[in-house]
Design a protein around this motif. Structure first.
Motif, PDB file in Angstrom:
ATOM      1  N   ALA A   7      -8.184 -10.888  -1.677  1.00  0.00           N
ATOM      2  CA  ALA A   7      -7.791 -11.077  -0.455  1.00  0.00           C
ATOM      3  C   ALA A   7      -7.522  -9.700   0.286  1.00  0.00           C
ATOM      4  CB  ALA A   7      -6.569 -12.034  -0.098  1.00  0.00           C
ATOM      5  N   LEU A   8      -6.456  -9.042  -0.341  1.00  0.00           N
ATOM      6  CA  LEU A   8      -6.290  -7.727   0.264  1.00  0.00           C
ATOM      7  C   LEU A   8      -7.243  -7.140   0.300  1.00  0.00           C
ATOM      8  CD1 LEU A   8      -2.994  -6.963  -1.784  1.00  0.00           C
ATOM      9  CD2 LEU A   8      -3.054  -6.873   0.785  1.00  0.00           C
ATOM     10  N   THR A   9      -8.250  -6.528  -0.526  1.00  0.00           N
ATOM     11  CA  THR A   9      -9.348  -5.972  -0.573  1.00  0.00           C
ATOM     12  C   THR A   9     -10.379  -6.572   0.551  1.00  0.00           C
ATOM     13  OG1 THR A   9      -9.098  -5.565  -2.814  1.00  0.00           O
ATOM     14  CG2 THR A   9     -11.260  -5.004  -1.827  1.00  0.00           C
ATOM     15  N   ALA A  10     -10.458  -7.713   0.643  1.00  0.00           N
ATOM     16  CA  ALA A  10     -11.444  -8.277   1.787  1.00  0.00           C
ATOM     17  C   ALA A  10     -10.654  -7.869   3.261  1.00  0.00           C
ATOM     18  CB  ALA A  10     -11.446  -9.744   1.753  1.00  0.00           C
ATOM     19  N   GLY A  11      -9.591  -8.245   3.217  1.00  0.00           N
ATOM     20  CA  GLY A  11      -8.769  -7.837   4.594  1.00  0.00           C
ATOM     21  C   GLY A  11      -8.786  -6.469   4.877  1.00  0.00           C
ATOM     22  N   ALA A  12      -8.758  -5.561   3.870  1.00  0.00           N
ATOM     23  CA  ALA A  12      -8.888  -3.965   4.151  1.00  0.00           C
ATOM     24  C   ALA A  12     -10.308  -3.537   4.506  1.00  0.00           C
ATOM     25  CB  ALA A  12      -8.490  -3.157   3.028  1.00  0.00           C
ATOM     26  N   ALA A  13     -11.317  -4.419   4.009  1.00  0.00           N
ATOM     27  CA  ALA A  13     -12.522  -3.753   4.296  1.00  0.00           C
ATOM     28  C   ALA A  13     -12.871  -4.432   5.838  1.00  0.00           C
ATOM     29  CB  ALA A  13     -13.523  -4.721   3.302  1.00  0.00           C
ATOM     30  N   ALA A  14     -12.468  -5.818   5.875  1.00  0.00           N
ATOM     31  CA  ALA A  14     -12.799  -6.141   7.357  1.00  0.00           C
ATOM     32  C   ALA A  14     -11.820  -5.448   8.268  1.00  0.00           C
ATOM     33  CB  ALA A  14     -12.320  -7.862   7.384  1.00  0.00           C
ATOM     34  N   GLY A  15     -10.920  -4.928   7.951  1.00  0.00           N
ATOM     35  CA  GLY A  15     -10.084  -4.035   9.073  1.00  0.00           C
ATOM     36  C   GLY A  15     -10.383  -2.808   9.193  1.00  0.00           C
ATOM     37  N   LEU A  51      -2.513   2.821   1.460  1.00  0.00           N
ATOM     38  CA  LEU A  51      -4.012   3.474   1.390  1.00  0.00           C
ATOM     39  C   LEU A  51      -5.068   2.599   0.880  1.00  0.00           C
ATOM     40  CD1 LEU A  51      -2.580   6.593  -0.960  1.00  0.00           C
ATOM     41  CD2 LEU A  51      -3.503   6.642   1.550  1.00  0.00           C
ATOM     42  N   LEU A  52      -4.612   1.386   0.927  1.00  0.00           N
ATOM     43  CA  LEU A  52      -5.811   0.269   0.341  1.00  0.00           C
ATOM     44  C   LEU A  52      -7.277   0.470   1.425  1.00  0.00           C
ATOM     45  CD1 LEU A  52      -5.877  -1.854  -1.788  1.00  0.00           C
ATOM     46  CD2 LEU A  52      -5.078  -3.443  -0.124  1.00  0.00           C
ATOM     47  N   GLU A  53      -6.803   0.512   2.509  1.00  0.00           N
ATOM     48  CA  GLU A  53      -8.158   0.794   3.382  1.00  0.00           C
ATOM     49  C   GLU A  53      -8.760   1.914   3.191  1.00  0.00           C
ATOM     50  OE1 GLU A  53      -4.924   0.469   5.076  1.00  0.00           O
ATOM     51  OE2 GLU A  53      -4.981  -1.817   5.733  1.00  0.00           O
ATOM     52  N   LYS A  54      -8.436   2.881   2.918  1.00  0.00           N
ATOM     53  CA  LYS A  54      -9.097   4.306   2.681  1.00  0.00           C
ATOM     54  C   LYS A  54      -9.572   4.430   1.258  1.00  0.00           C
ATOM     55  CE  LYS A  54      -6.593   6.822   6.018  1.00  0.00           C
ATOM     56  NZ  LYS A  54      -5.405   7.772   6.492  1.00  0.00           N
ATOM     57  N   GLU A  55      -8.918   3.996   0.387  1.00  0.00           N
ATOM     58  CA  GLU A  55      -9.123   3.842  -1.140  1.00  0.00           C
ATOM     59  C   GLU A  55      -8.895   2.619  -1.862  1.00  0.00           C
ATOM     60  OE1 GLU A  55      -7.365   7.370  -3.141  1.00  0.00           O
ATOM     61  OE2 GLU A  55      -6.887   8.229  -1.218  1.00  0.00           O
ATOM     62  N   PRO A  56      -9.726   1.766  -1.645  1.00  0.00           N
ATOM     63  CA  PRO A  56      -9.636   0.465  -2.134  1.00  0.00           C
ATOM     64  C   PRO A  56      -9.679   0.172  -3.563  1.00  0.00           C
ATOM     65  CG  PRO A  56     -11.743   0.620  -1.025  1.00  0.00           C
ATOM     66  CD  PRO A  56     -11.179   1.789  -0.937  1.00  0.00           C
ATOM     67  N   GLU A  57     -10.571   0.953  -4.258  1.00  0.00           N
ATOM     68  CA  GLU A  57     -10.534   0.580  -5.775  1.00  0.00           C
ATOM     69  C   GLU A  57      -9.225   1.570  -6.296  1.00  0.00           C
ATOM     70  OE1 GLU A  57     -14.337   1.835  -7.913  1.00  0.00           O
ATOM     71  OE2 GLU A  57     -15.348   1.185  -6.094  1.00  0.00           O
ATOM     72  N   ALA A  59      -6.397   2.611  -5.006  1.00  0.00           N
ATOM     73  CA  ALA A  59      -5.186   2.115  -4.618  1.00  0.00           C
ATOM     74  C   ALA A  59      -4.931   0.333  -5.003  1.00  0.00           C
ATOM     75  CB  ALA A  59      -4.998   1.808  -3.194  1.00  0.00           C
ATOM     76  N   GLY A  60      -6.137  -0.344  -4.999  1.00  0.00           N
ATOM     77  CA  GLY A  60      -6.031  -1.602  -5.529  1.00  0.00           C
ATOM     78  C   GLY A  60      -5.678  -1.937  -6.892  1.00  0.00           C
ATOM     79  N   GLU A  61      -6.075  -0.833  -7.914  1.00  0.00           N
ATOM     80  CA  GLU A  61      -5.659  -0.978  -9.190  1.00  0.00           C
ATOM     81  C   GLU A  61      -3.941  -0.786  -9.179  1.00  0.00           C
ATOM     82  OE1 GLU A  61      -6.863  -1.899 -12.149  1.00  0.00           O
ATOM     83  OE2 GLU A  61      -8.191  -2.626 -10.645  1.00  0.00           O
ATOM     84  N   ILE A  62      -3.569   0.342  -8.402  1.00  0.00           N
ATOM     85  CA  ILE A  62      -2.131   0.417  -8.433  1.00  0.00           C
ATOM     86  C   ILE A  62      -1.177  -0.762  -8.034  1.00  0.00           C
ATOM     87  CG2 ILE A  62      -0.065   2.013  -7.450  1.00  0.00           C
ATOM     88  CD1 ILE A  62      -2.560   4.332  -7.336  1.00  0.00           C
ATOM     89  N   VAL A  63      -1.575  -1.212  -6.990  1.00  0.00           N
ATOM     90  CA  VAL A  63      -1.006  -2.532  -6.381  1.00  0.00           C
ATOM     91  C   VAL A  63      -1.194  -3.614  -7.379  1.00  0.00           C
ATOM     92  CG1 VAL A  63      -1.157  -4.378  -4.702  1.00  0.00           C
ATOM     93  CG2 VAL A  63      -1.397  -1.836  -4.024  1.00  0.00           C
TER      94      VAL A  63
END
Length: 120
Positions: A7-15, A51-57, A59-63
């Motif tokens: 959901a965070l990834t989808a929201g970041a991409a849509a955002g 940083l999720l919007e700029k570096e999703p992969e 940043a997503g792994e860290i989160v």
């Protein structure tokens, strides 16, 4: 946990698009704030969340790694927020299409147009 991150990834991409609906922006902001409440403001995970919007992969792994050490997966409000955001972004992404919970089974396959051959 995967639902929350999806959901965070989808929201970041849509955002990142300018034509995003206000509902998606609001749902993403609410989810991001709720996830952020599990981290201290100066932690690497909090920085990665920003940083999720700029570096999703990356940043997503860290989160994801930081959330694994918390009770986030059992937080009903957080999971409901993640589901809501995925529902809103469904047209944008196929993430979250399936919600499968299986225990003690063999030969399970989830997806579209699959072929599977099992020998037990």
């Amino acid at each position: 946990m995967e639902l929350i991150l999806a959901a965070l990834t989808a929201g970041a991409a849509a955002g990142s698009t300018e034509t995003v609906a206000t509902a998606i922006k609001d749902a993403y902001g609410a989810l991001k704030n709720k996830v952020g409440s599990y981290f201290t403001p100066t932690s690497p995970a909090a920085e990665a969340l920003d940083l999720l919007e700029k570096e999703p992969e990356r940043a997503g792994e860290i989160v994801r790694g930081a959330l694994l050490g918390t009770t986030a997966a059992s937080d009903g409000e957080l999971v409901a927020s993640a589901r809501r955001l995925l529902d809103l972004t469904e047209g944008e992404s196929v993430v979250g299409k399936y919600d499968v919970r299986i225990r003690g089974s063999q030969g399970i396959q989830v997806g579209d147009r699959n072929t599977q051959h099992n020998t037990f």
